[in-house]
Write an enzyme that holds these catalytic residues in place. Structure first.
Site, PDB file in Angstrom:
ATOM      1  N   CYS A 144      -6.759  23.036  21.732  1.00 20.36           N
ATOM      2  CA  CYS A 144      -5.823  24.149  21.810  1.00 20.36           C
ATOM      3  C   CYS A 144      -4.657  23.916  20.859  1.00 20.36           C
ATOM      4  O   CYS A 144      -4.430  22.792  20.395  1.00 20.36           O
ATOM      5  CB  CYS A 144      -5.252  24.271  23.219  1.00 20.36           C
ATOM      6  SG  CYS A 144      -6.532  24.435  24.461  1.00 20.36           S
ATOM      7  N   GLY A 175      -7.719  27.131  18.326  1.00 24.89           N
ATOM      8  CA  GLY A 175      -8.299  27.823  19.469  1.00 24.89           C
ATOM      9  C   GLY A 175      -8.337  29.304  19.235  1.00 24.89           C
ATOM     10  O   GLY A 175      -7.317  29.887  18.868  1.00 24.89           O
ATOM     11  N   ASN A 225      -2.596  21.073  25.752  1.00 23.01           N
ATOM     12  CA  ASN A 225      -3.628  20.751  24.760  1.00 23.01           C
ATOM     13  C   ASN A 225      -4.216  19.412  25.142  1.00 23.01           C
ATOM     14  O   ASN A 225      -3.479  18.421  25.233  1.00 23.01           O
ATOM     15  CB  ASN A 225      -3.009  20.686  23.360  1.00 23.01           C
ATOM     16  CG  ASN A 225      -4.018  20.237  22.310  1.00 23.01           C
ATOM     17  OD1 ASN A 225      -5.206  20.466  22.461  1.00 23.01           O
ATOM     18  ND2 ASN A 225      -3.532  19.606  21.262  1.00 23.01           N
ATOM     19  N   GLY A 226      -5.518  19.376  25.351  1.00 23.89           N
ATOM     20  CA  GLY A 226      -6.177  18.128  25.742  1.00 23.89           C
ATOM     21  C   GLY A 226      -7.168  18.398  26.839  1.00 23.89           C
ATOM     22  O   GLY A 226      -7.572  19.542  27.053  1.00 23.89           O
ATOM     23  N   CYS A 278      -6.550  10.609  18.306  1.00 25.80           N
ATOM     24  CA  CYS A 278      -7.900  11.136  18.019  1.00 25.80           C
ATOM     25  C   CYS A 278      -8.119  11.203  16.510  1.00 25.80           C
ATOM     26  O   CYS A 278      -7.489  11.993  15.808  1.00 25.80           O
ATOM     27  CB  CYS A 278      -8.036  12.534  18.616  1.00 25.80           C
ATOM     28  SG  CYS A 278      -9.476  13.421  18.026  1.00 25.80           S
ATOM     29  N   TYR A 280     -11.304  16.548  10.964  1.00 27.16           N
ATOM     30  CA  TYR A 280     -11.722  17.950  10.986  1.00 27.16           C
ATOM     31  C   TYR A 280     -10.691  18.919  11.560  1.00 27.16           C
ATOM     32  O   TYR A 280     -10.474  19.990  11.024  1.00 27.16           O
ATOM     33  CB  TYR A 280     -13.022  18.097  11.786  1.00 27.16           C
ATOM     34  CG  TYR A 280     -13.365  19.543  12.081  1.00 27.16           C
ATOM     35  CD1 TYR A 280     -13.860  20.376  11.069  1.00 27.16           C
ATOM     36  CD2 TYR A 280     -13.151  20.107  13.330  1.00 27.16           C
ATOM     37  CE1 TYR A 280     -14.144  21.714  11.311  1.00 27.16           C
ATOM     38  CE2 TYR A 280     -13.427  21.442  13.590  1.00 27.16           C
ATOM     39  CZ  TYR A 280     -13.921  22.235  12.569  1.00 27.16           C
ATOM     40  OH  TYR A 280     -14.185  23.556  12.817  1.00 27.16           O
ATOM     41  N   CYS A 331     -17.085  14.436  23.384  1.00 28.40           N
ATOM     42  CA  CYS A 331     -15.668  14.098  23.566  1.00 28.40           C
ATOM     43  C   CYS A 331     -15.236  14.606  24.934  1.00 28.40           C
ATOM     44  O   CYS A 331     -15.555  15.731  25.312  1.00 28.40           O
ATOM     45  CB  CYS A 331     -14.825  14.776  22.478  1.00 28.40           C
ATOM     46  SG  CYS A 331     -13.052  14.550  22.743  1.00 28.40           S
ATOM     47  N   CYS A 370      -8.709   6.794  18.653  1.00 28.92           N
ATOM     48  CA  CYS A 370      -9.882   7.039  19.508  1.00 28.92           C
ATOM     49  C   CYS A 370     -10.998   7.511  18.590  1.00 28.92           C
ATOM     50  O   CYS A 370     -10.822   8.462  17.834  1.00 28.92           O
ATOM     51  CB  CYS A 370      -9.595   8.118  20.554  1.00 28.92           C
ATOM     52  SG  CYS A 370     -11.086   8.520  21.515  1.00 28.92           S
ATOM     53  N   CYS A 385     -16.440   9.489  20.050  1.00 25.26           N
ATOM     54  CA  CYS A 385     -17.598  10.345  19.743  1.00 25.26           C
ATOM     55  C   CYS A 385     -18.476   9.721  18.662  1.00 25.26           C
ATOM     56  O   CYS A 385     -19.658  10.034  18.555  1.00 25.26           O
ATOM     57  CB  CYS A 385     -17.138  11.747  19.346  1.00 25.26           C
ATOM     58  SG  CYS A 385     -16.016  11.794  17.947  1.00 25.26           S
TER      59      CYS A 385
END
Ligand code: AMP
Length: 469
Positions: A2, A28, A103-104, A237, A243, A384, A435, A438
């Site tokens: 988001c 989003g 967001n998360g 992240c 991306y 994720c 992190c 993924c």
């Protein structure tokens, strides 16, 4: 995933929020919303399904007065894609109206929700974010900040939050710092946003990024640091840099554009394609990576694919065949560039492999002699649970195939992925602070257990996936 945005102490806060959300639209596109609070503490809101410009019409915007506002653009990662889950969440709370933008993704929301429902909470939505609001309202502490802290101490997972209680605005980042949040100054007030591009667009002066566990209170044009949340190892992240974020943003102290160029340079060093004639990107997300690849390899950078920017939600697709159709509508190859050439195509990531499968066919039909695909991140092998919407494990093209099997499936002369080490080196900074679950399976928080029985909590995870790659 988001986009969140907040304003405190600046006139026409909703208009600024609108502009900010506009530049966070990439984070989003399922729903959007703005809540404003005026000088008399009246709350005004507009939320709806779709893009910011469709939800918040000029008339709606004119009905959002006040110098305090919170906004949200949503991709569902927990809870389905329906209007009741559109944010900001608003409740009438005993310290005044409360609005929250998250967001998360919380990893213990199912359990918490189950407990809350058992104790009489009535939920209006299936989003994990509403759990936070209930925890705040049910806290036995007296002051709003202590109540918020109570809630924060119970939730686990990824959260960057902007919330208002009356006209006081709070900005909070979870102790691992999965998602970005930045604060800026404007006309004697403050602005908080997921990315710096949203500050730039309204002419706000960047003040700084919030650090993991940091908690700010903004009131009457004054900003104050509240005590940090209990520290945990940082886990920024890395996919934000690869991306998700916009290239004109600075995220986790890194220029996203510069990071992506570095990813491209590392890719060219690790997996060169010296016999090729040219390199091009899958626009737009891998433009900077293809540039880095070209700079490092000396290959000519071309525009081999043109992206149609007007592919609307009509083409957002629930099944595989319509997803492929979307790719054909979204991209067109430039035959003059491709015909008779040995080409290197650079993309940021492969998720299901749908985009690449269709693109490779297109590029082949445009006359490419050889196609060498280079991916500027490692194979995505796991979902994720911290706020990026990836499909279930078995839908990921790399979850149970070797690189050679993927190469054959896509029909390529060669396929190479960037290594985890090189991706982290390109991301820079403290490499241990990212992190990369993924890619590596190294999950900093155990994936959520969504097998809690006995209430509607089962709807929480996974999200309805209708518009992902
Ligand atoms: P796929 O076609 O499933 O392999 O998707 C890969 C493409 O989708 C890549 O070119 C990325 O630019 C983009 N992408 C990667 N992750 C996501 C995500 N979580 N949401 C939307 N698009 C993504």
């Amino acid at each position: 995933m988001c986009g969140i945005f907040g304003v405190s102490g600046v006139d026409r806060a909703a208009e600024l929020t609108y502009s900010g959300l506009y530049s966070l639209q990439h984070r989003g596109q399922e729903s959007a919303g703005i809540v404003s609070v005026d000088e008399s503490l009246h709350v005004h809101s507009r939320r709806g399904m779709g893009l910011v410009q469709d939800v918040v019409t000029p008339t709606a915007l004119s009905e959002l007065p006040g110098d305090t506002a919170v906004g949200h653009t949503r991709y569902s990662t927990a809870g389905s894609s329906v209007l009741v889950n559109a944010q900001p969440c608003i409740v009438n709370y005993h310290h005044g109206p409360l609005a929250l933008a998250h967001n998360g993704n919380l990893t213990n929301a199912t359990q918490l929700r189950s407990d809350l429902v058992r104790n009489g909470s009535i939920f209006q939505s299936s989003s994990d974010s509403e759990v936070i609001v209930h925890l705040i309202a049910r806290s036995e502490a007296r002051e709003p900040e202590d109540q918020i802290l109570d809630a924060l101490e119970r939730i686990e997972g990824a959260y960057s939050l902007i919330l208002t209680v009356g006209r006081t605005l709070y900005a909070i980042v979870d102790p691992r710092g999965f998602r970005p949040l930045v604060v800026g100054k404007l006309n004697g007030g403050y602005v908080v946003a997921s990315e710096t591009c949203a500050l730039d667009i309204i002419g706000a002066e960047r003040e700084r990024e919030l650090q993991p566990g940091e908690w700010l209170k903004i009131d009457d044009g004054r900003i104050k640091n509240l005590p940090d949340l209990e520290p945990k190892p940082h886990r920024r992240c890395v996919f934000e840099l690869v991306y998700f974020s916009r290239p004109d943003s600075v995220v986790f102290g890194r220029s996203v554009e510069a990071t992506r160029r570095a990813l491209g340079r590392h890719l060219a060093r690790e997996h060169p394609a010296p016999e090729c004639d040219c390199v091009f990107s899958v626009p737009d997300s891998s433009n900077a990576m293809a540039l880095g690849f070209a700079q490092e390899s000396g290959l000519a950078l071309e525009h081999g694919l043109i992206r149609n920017h007007y592919v609307g939600r009509t083409f957002i697709s629930p099944d595989q065949s319509s997803r492929s159709a979307k790719v054909r509508i979204k991209y067109n190859p430039v035959r003059e560039v491709i015909n008779g050439k040995r080409v290197v195509v650079v993309d940021d990531s492969l998720v299901r492999g749908t985009t690449a499968k269709s693109l490779i066919q297109m590029i082949r039909q445009a006359g490419a002699r050889e196609i060498h695909l280079r991916i500027a991140s490692p194979p995505i092998t796991g979902s994720c649970y911290y706020g990026i919407d990836t499909p279930t494990r078995d839908e990921l093209v790399a979850s149970n195939r070797s690189v050679e099997e993927i190469r054959q499936y896509l029909g390529l002369e060669s396929l190479e992925y960037l290594s985890l080490e090189s991706m982290l080196a390109a991301a820079g900074g403290d490499q241990g602070s990212y992190c990369h679950a993924c890619f590596s399976g190294d999950y900093p928080i155990p994936p959520p257990d969504d097998k809690v029985e006995g209430d509607a909590a089962s709807e929480l995870i996974p999200a309805t996936r209708n518009n992902r790659p």
